[in-house]
Motif scaffolding. Structure first.
Motif, PDB file in Angstrom:
ATOM      1  N   GLN A  76       0.848  -1.195   0.000  1.00  0.00           N
ATOM      2  CA  GLN A  76       0.000   0.000   0.000  1.00  0.00           C
ATOM      3  C   GLN A  76       0.879   1.238   0.000  1.00  0.00           C
ATOM      4  O   GLN A  76       2.030   1.185   0.460  1.00  0.00           O
ATOM      5  CB  GLN A  76      -0.866   0.012   1.273  1.00  0.00           C
ATOM      6  N   LYS A  77       0.312   2.325  -0.532  1.00  0.00           N
ATOM      7  CA  LYS A  77       1.005   3.618  -0.465  1.00  0.00           C
ATOM      8  C   LYS A  77       0.036   4.629   0.119  1.00  0.00           C
ATOM      9  O   LYS A  77      -1.180   4.501  -0.038  1.00  0.00           O
ATOM     10  CB  LYS A  77       1.409   4.062  -1.876  1.00  0.00           C
ATOM     11  N   LEU A  78       0.553   5.657   0.758  1.00  0.00           N
ATOM     12  CA  LEU A  78      -0.333   6.669   1.318  1.00  0.00           C
ATOM     13  C   LEU A  78      -1.141   7.329   0.208  1.00  0.00           C
ATOM     14  O   LEU A  78      -0.596   7.543  -0.868  1.00  0.00           O
ATOM     15  CB  LEU A  78       0.469   7.752   2.037  1.00  0.00           C
ATOM     16  N   PRO A  79      -2.388   7.662   0.448  1.00  0.00           N
ATOM     17  CA  PRO A  79      -3.165   7.417   1.641  1.00  0.00           C
ATOM     18  C   PRO A  79      -3.738   5.994   1.656  1.00  0.00           C
ATOM     19  O   PRO A  79      -4.227   5.515   0.640  1.00  0.00           O
ATOM     20  CB  PRO A  79      -4.297   8.436   1.548  1.00  0.00           C
ATOM     21  N   PHE A  80      -3.665   5.353   2.805  1.00  0.00           N
ATOM     22  CA  PHE A  80      -4.262   4.028   2.951  1.00  0.00           C
ATOM     23  C   PHE A  80      -4.582   3.784   4.424  1.00  0.00           C
ATOM     24  O   PHE A  80      -4.108   4.520   5.297  1.00  0.00           O
ATOM     25  CB  PHE A  80      -3.327   2.941   2.410  1.00  0.00           C
ATOM     26  N   GLY A  81      -5.389   2.750   4.658  1.00  0.00           N
ATOM     27  CA  GLY A  81      -5.840   2.520   6.026  1.00  0.00           C
ATOM     28  C   GLY A  81      -5.601   1.097   6.495  1.00  0.00           C
ATOM     29  O   GLY A  81      -5.394   0.182   5.689  1.00  0.00           O
ATOM     30  N   ILE A  82      -5.600   0.945   7.815  1.00  0.00           N
ATOM     31  CA  ILE A  82      -5.520  -0.386   8.427  1.00  0.00           C
ATOM     32  C   ILE A  82      -6.724  -0.508   9.361  1.00  0.00           C
ATOM     33  O   ILE A  82      -6.969   0.372  10.186  1.00  0.00           O
ATOM     34  CB  ILE A  82      -4.204  -0.574   9.217  1.00  0.00           C
ATOM     35  N   ALA A  83      -7.457  -1.621   9.188  1.00  0.00           N
ATOM     36  CA  ALA A  83      -8.698  -1.804   9.951  1.00  0.00           C
ATOM     37  C   ALA A  83      -8.538  -2.969  10.917  1.00  0.00           C
ATOM     38  O   ALA A  83      -7.847  -3.945  10.626  1.00  0.00           O
ATOM     39  CB  ALA A  83      -9.843  -2.088   8.990  1.00  0.00           C
ATOM     40  N   GLN A  84      -9.195  -2.848  12.043  1.00  0.00           N
ATOM     41  CA  GLN A  84      -9.155  -3.949  13.002  1.00  0.00           C
ATOM     42  C   GLN A  84     -10.428  -3.951  13.845  1.00  0.00           C
ATOM     43  O   GLN A  84     -10.929  -2.910  14.229  1.00  0.00           O
ATOM     44  CB  GLN A  84      -7.937  -3.804  13.929  1.00  0.00           C
ATOM     45  N   THR A  85     -10.926  -5.160  14.126  1.00  0.00           N
ATOM     46  CA  THR A  85     -12.022  -5.274  15.093  1.00  0.00           C
ATOM     47  C   THR A  85     -11.508  -6.136  16.238  1.00  0.00           C
ATOM     48  O   THR A  85     -10.626  -6.966  16.046  1.00  0.00           O
ATOM     49  CB  THR A  85     -13.259  -5.979  14.498  1.00  0.00           C
ATOM     50  N   GLY A  86     -12.084  -5.959  17.401  1.00  0.00           N
ATOM     51  CA  GLY A  86     -11.671  -6.822  18.506  1.00  0.00           C
ATOM     52  C   GLY A  86     -12.067  -6.272  19.858  1.00  0.00           C
ATOM     53  O   GLY A  86     -12.597  -5.166  19.980  1.00  0.00           O
ATOM     54  N   LYS A  87     -11.784  -7.094  20.856  1.00  0.00           N
ATOM     55  CA  LYS A  87     -12.172  -6.761  22.227  1.00  0.00           C
ATOM     56  C   LYS A  87     -11.349  -5.613  22.780  1.00  0.00           C
ATOM     57  O   LYS A  87     -10.152  -5.501  22.483  1.00  0.00           O
ATOM     58  CB  LYS A  87     -11.934  -7.975  23.123  1.00  0.00           C
ATOM     59  N   ALA A  88     -11.980  -4.811  23.609  1.00  0.00           N
ATOM     60  CA  ALA A  88     -11.280  -3.782  24.377  1.00  0.00           C
ATOM     61  C   ALA A  88     -11.862  -3.810  25.797  1.00  0.00           C
ATOM     62  O   ALA A  88     -12.994  -4.270  25.991  1.00  0.00           O
ATOM     63  CB  ALA A  88     -11.478  -2.421  23.740  1.00  0.00           C
ATOM     64  N   PHE A  89     -11.080  -3.358  26.731  1.00  0.00           N
ATOM     65  CA  PHE A  89     -11.476  -3.453  28.152  1.00  0.00           C
ATOM     66  C   PHE A  89     -11.268  -2.101  28.823  1.00  0.00           C
ATOM     67  O   PHE A  89     -10.222  -1.492  28.657  1.00  0.00           O
ATOM     68  CB  PHE A  89     -10.617  -4.502  28.865  1.00  0.00           C
ATOM     69  N   ARG A  90     -12.270  -1.675  29.569  1.00  0.00           N
ATOM     70  CA  ARG A  90     -12.108  -0.452  30.364  1.00  0.00           C
ATOM     71  C   ARG A  90     -12.798  -0.672  31.699  1.00  0.00           C
ATOM     72  O   ARG A  90     -13.964  -1.081  31.728  1.00  0.00           O
ATOM     73  CB  ARG A  90     -12.746   0.755  29.655  1.00  0.00           C
ATOM     74  N   ASN A  91     -12.079  -0.369  32.759  1.00  0.00           N
ATOM     75  CA  ASN A  91     -12.649  -0.574  34.083  1.00  0.00           C
ATOM     76  C   ASN A  91     -13.545   0.619  34.418  1.00  0.00           C
ATOM     77  O   ASN A  91     -13.228   1.430  35.296  1.00  0.00           O
ATOM     78  CB  ASN A  91     -11.499  -0.708  35.084  1.00  0.00           C
ATOM     79  N   GLU A  92     -14.641   0.757  33.685  1.00  0.00           N
ATOM     80  CA  GLU A  92     -15.533   1.910  33.814  1.00  0.00           C
ATOM     81  C   GLU A  92     -15.979   2.066  35.264  1.00  0.00           C
ATOM     82  O   GLU A  92     -16.304   1.077  35.927  1.00  0.00           O
ATOM     83  CB  GLU A  92     -16.776   1.727  32.921  1.00  0.00           C
ATOM     84  N   VAL A  93     -16.004   3.316  35.742  1.00  0.00           N
ATOM     85  CA  VAL A  93     -16.394   3.559  37.140  1.00  0.00           C
ATOM     86  C   VAL A  93     -17.852   3.138  37.349  1.00  0.00           C
ATOM     87  O   VAL A  93     -18.180   2.450  38.303  1.00  0.00           O
ATOM     88  CB  VAL A  93     -16.202   5.051  37.502  1.00  0.00           C
ATOM     89  N   THR A  94     -18.705   3.578  36.445  1.00  0.00           N
ATOM     90  CA  THR A  94     -20.121   3.217  36.590  1.00  0.00           C
ATOM     91  C   THR A  94     -20.655   2.674  35.258  1.00  0.00           C
ATOM     92  O   THR A  94     -21.167   3.441  34.440  1.00  0.00           O
ATOM     93  CB  THR A  94     -20.968   4.450  37.000  1.00  0.00           C
ATOM     94  N   PRO A  95     -20.532   1.366  35.047  1.00  0.00           N
ATOM     95  CA  PRO A  95     -21.143   0.799  33.829  1.00  0.00           C
ATOM     96  C   PRO A  95     -22.648   1.070  33.889  1.00  0.00           C
ATOM     97  O   PRO A  95     -23.226   1.008  34.978  1.00  0.00           O
ATOM     98  CB  PRO A  95     -20.873  -0.703  33.954  1.00  0.00           C
ATOM     99  N   ARG A  96     -23.256   1.415  32.768  1.00  0.00           N
ATOM    100  CA  ARG A  96     -24.694   1.695  32.841  1.00  0.00           C
ATOM    101  C   ARG A  96     -25.345   1.656  31.466  1.00  0.00           C
ATOM    102  O   ARG A  96     -24.662   1.487  30.463  1.00  0.00           O
ATOM    103  CB  ARG A  96     -24.972   3.034  33.527  1.00  0.00           C
ATOM    104  N   ASN A  97     -26.684   1.842  31.539  1.00  0.00           N
ATOM    105  CA  ASN A  97     -27.502   1.797  30.333  1.00  0.00           C
ATOM    106  C   ASN A  97     -27.289   0.499  29.559  1.00  0.00           C
ATOM    107  O   ASN A  97     -26.942   0.505  28.374  1.00  0.00           O
ATOM    108  CB  ASN A  97     -27.232   3.016  29.448  1.00  0.00           C
ATOM    109  N   PHE A  98     -27.502  -0.610  30.270  1.00  0.00           N
ATOM    110  CA  PHE A  98     -27.463  -1.941  29.666  1.00  0.00           C
ATOM    111  C   PHE A  98     -26.070  -2.153  29.076  1.00  0.00           C
ATOM    112  O   PHE A  98     -25.088  -1.943  29.773  1.00  0.00           O
ATOM    113  CB  PHE A  98     -28.595  -2.027  28.638  1.00  0.00           C
ATOM    114  N   THR A  99     -25.949  -2.498  27.813  1.00  0.00           N
ATOM    115  CA  THR A  99     -24.617  -2.767  27.258  1.00  0.00           C
ATOM    116  C   THR A  99     -23.889  -1.500  26.819  1.00  0.00           C
ATOM    117  O   THR A  99     -22.743  -1.573  26.378  1.00  0.00           O
ATOM    118  CB  THR A  99     -24.739  -3.678  26.024  1.00  0.00           C
ATOM    119  N   PHE A 100     -24.558  -0.334  26.926  1.00  0.00           N
ATOM    120  CA  PHE A 100     -23.978   0.888  26.353  1.00  0.00           C
ATOM    121  C   PHE A 100     -22.598   1.182  26.920  1.00  0.00           C
ATOM    122  O   PHE A 100     -21.673   1.505  26.190  1.00  0.00           O
ATOM    123  CB  PHE A 100     -24.899   2.094  26.593  1.00  0.00           C
TER     124      PHE A 100
END
Ligand code: ATP
Length: 598
Positions: A233-257
């Motif tokens: 690839q040459k610029l401009p180009f992109g790299i895509a990724q899907t996957g899990k991420a984790f955050r120790n949210e202080v107050t998880p709320r609104n169902f899965t939001f």
């Protein structure tokens, strides 16, 4: 605060999700674990469809984006370079009475009268507490209620017969310093790092700390050079990724939001700095503030690319059933933007629990943020890893030699200033920053630069919740005897619907109907998610599929078998949204369905 009506709708949605197997509470049999959710059979299909559509739209159907699948745990230095170790924090505070924890910036501002106490004395033992405490009461409420709350506070500090000391009161406007549930004072907000930690290897020491990634993006930056070198690839180009991420949210709320474990779909689209575009093409394209700028052009700078990606992402949402009216937009103000960011537009969905404006319209909550992040990310990794993240651009080098001195000087100066700003804001001391920025500007003249990036970063789980909320509808029907019944119809766009087609024999006890229906089912299931059902009256089977959001149901009846010879090998197809039926030859069925679910 949400209107009660909206809460009722959310409750219905949450209950449907469990009843039909879209979303379950994680570890439910042990009472659950706050901020973690599992997807049941229908939810898992829905999620896969969404990720597949994102992936194919972003990578397979584009020439200029390639994919990556990186690990969740990476070298901890990555999170130092990205800023997450030092600054990925939310302000947290606790109720001094109940210990309940709050995100300090998300507390609903309150007004009223605050009662302050300097401490309290135990009337019998003479023991004293000098802990100051205050309670906020809505205007007009008797002070006795504040005293009662304060008494409980001092009782918790070991005083039995509480005598309050130093009471005074004061009017308070829009304060976030009190627990909205009981008026008790909160602790001072303190930063709380959201990254979840673990240890790699058998020894649990500071040297072995590692983090579960709080976003997928950083792996893309860390692997930028490898991808560039291997993908042609040459610029401009992109790299895509899907996957899990984790955050120790202080107050998880609104169902899965707001969850503590969630999935992201992120694209890092690498572009040339505007100065390079200008040197090569003479000028950088100007773009209107809104609207799609059209097909990518070589003279696009960051603004055009940013606008392009905002519009492309909106098209994606529209293409899976979220119309523009259901979306909102938030363009971050200069104060909200990170120092390195040029712009950021959040795409919002108007969830039932979203806040409303003064006109009572839903404002929406973030589904995705599209940020123009300058060359910050790769620059950080270059500084922290000591490995070069820059690229060499032959076109730029050739073009530069043809520029007149005035132009060279003007472009160099702008590039120098941008690099100097980045370096000084990142804590590099002035003399070194000036020297490095000068070298960077000299590098530009030789065709070298660190790519800039546009980052569309979306959350899968928030999108699933938006699709479920958007699909939810109720239909009330009244039968011949006047009895009315309300049913749920999940109006998913056929592209994302968990099940694409239900296949039914009209009657379960007629082997020839069952055999034919199974044959049709088998012919379809290799091509799409199909569901065979022969249990109960046909109306009930349709209703079950409506609740699952299946857009089409195919019924095999006696005419399919040739009772009316002209209808031999034809089936009825019933449409979920209007209940209308049509008859189709079996030979056309697969193509008919495929055309509608793509
Ligand atoms: P918020 O302000 O709502 O916490 P954010 O701006 O921190 O979100 P980003 O860091 O930009 O979020 O992450 C990109 C996307 O990842 C968000 O738009 C959202 O869809 C998703 N996301 C972030 N945090 C969560 C979470 N706790 N639960 C579910 N999805 C999340």
């Amino acid at each position: 605060m949400s209107e009660p009506k909206e809460n009722v709708l959310m409750e219905k949605i949450v209950s449907l999700c469990k009843r039909r197997g879209f979303v379950f509470q994680s570890s439910e049999i042990y009472g659950g674990i706050n901020g973690f959710w599992d997807y049941g059979p229908l939810g898992a299909e829905l999620k896969r469809n969404v990720k597949e559509l994102w992936w194919s739209g972003m990578t397979r159907l584009r020439d200029d984006v390639v994919g990556l699948e990186a690990t969740i745990i990476m070298a901890p230095q990555i999170w130092k370079a990205s800023g997450h170790v030092d600054t990925f924090c939310d302000p947290m505070c606790d109720c001094l009475l109940t210990k309940k924890r709050f995100r300090a910036d998300q507390i609903e501002p309150q007004s009223g009268v605050a009662y302050f106490f300097t401490g309290a004395k135990d009337a019998t033992s003479g023991k004293q507490s000098n802990d100051a405490f205050s309670v906020l009461l809505p205007a007009g409420k008797p002070p006795e209620s504040a005293r009662k709350t304060a008494t409980q506070f001092y009782q918790q500090r070991g005083l039995a017969t509480v005598e309050l000391l130093g009471e005074r009161s004061e009017k308070v406007e829009n304060s976030q310093r009190y627990n909205p549930e009981n008026g008790a004072q909160l602790t001072e907000p303190r930063p709380f790092n959201l990254m979840l930690q673990t240890f790699v290897g058998p020894i649990q020491s500071d040297d072995n700390v590692a983090y579960l990634r709080p976003e997928t993006a950083q792996a893309i930056f860390a692997q930028f050079k490898n991808v560039l070198e291997t993908s042609r690839q040459k610029l401009p180009f992109g790299i895509a990724q899907t996957g899990k991420a984790f955050r120790n949210e202080v107050t998880p709320r609104n169902f899965t939001f707001r969850s503590r474990e969630f999935e992201q779909m992120e694209l890092e689209f690498f572009i040339k700095p505007d100065e390079a575009v200008e040197a090569i093409l003479g000028s950088v394209a100007t773009v209107p503030e809104t609207g799609h700028p059209g097909e990518p052009q070589p003279n696009w700078g960051w603004q055009a690319w940013h606008q392009y990606w905002v519009e492309e992402r909106v098209r994606f949402y529209e293409g899976i059933g979220l119309s523009r009216e259901t979306l909102g937009f938030h363009r971050q103000s200069a104060e909200e933007l990170a120092h390195y960011a040029r712009a950021c537009v959040d795409i919002l969905y108007k969830f039932p629990f979203s806040k409303r404006n003064e006109q009572g319209e839903l404002l929406g909550e973030e589904l995705e943020g599209i940020a123009a992040r300058s060359d910050f990310d790769l620059s950080q990794h270059e500084r922290f890893s000591g490995k070069t993240m820059g690229v060499f651009d032959e076109e730029l080098r050739t073009a530069w030699s043809k520029l007149n001195d005035v132009k060279k000087q003007s472009i160099s100066e702008r590039y120098y200033q941008a690099r100097l700003k980045y370096l000084t804001k990142s804590g590099v001391e002035t003399a070194k920053a000036e020297k490095d920025a000068k070298e960077d500007a000299e590098g530009l003249a030789k065709g070298q630069y660190i790519p800039h990036v546009i980052e569309p970063s979306a959350g899968v789980d928030r999108l699933i919740l938006a699709l479920i909320a958007n699909a939810y509808s109720e239909v009330t029907t009244t039968d011949d005897k006047g009895k009315s019944e309300t049913r749920v119809v999940m109006k998913f766009h056929p592209r994302v619907a968990p099940i694409k087609v239900g296949v039914f024999p009209l009657l379960k006890n007629k082997p020839e109907l069952v055999a034919k229906a199974k044959e049709v089912f088998t012919s379809l299931r290799g091509h799409m998610m199909a569901f065979y059902d022969d249990a109960g009256a046909i109306g009930r089977r349709y209703a079950r599929q409506d609740e699952a959001g299946t857009p089409f149901c195919v019924t095999i009846d006696f005419d399919t078998l040739g009772e009316k010879p002209e209808l031999l090998n034809t089936v009825t197809i019933r449409h979920r949204d209007d209940g209308k039926q049509e008859r189709l030859p079996l030979t056309e069925l697969l193509g008919w369905l495929q055309a509608r679910i793509r």
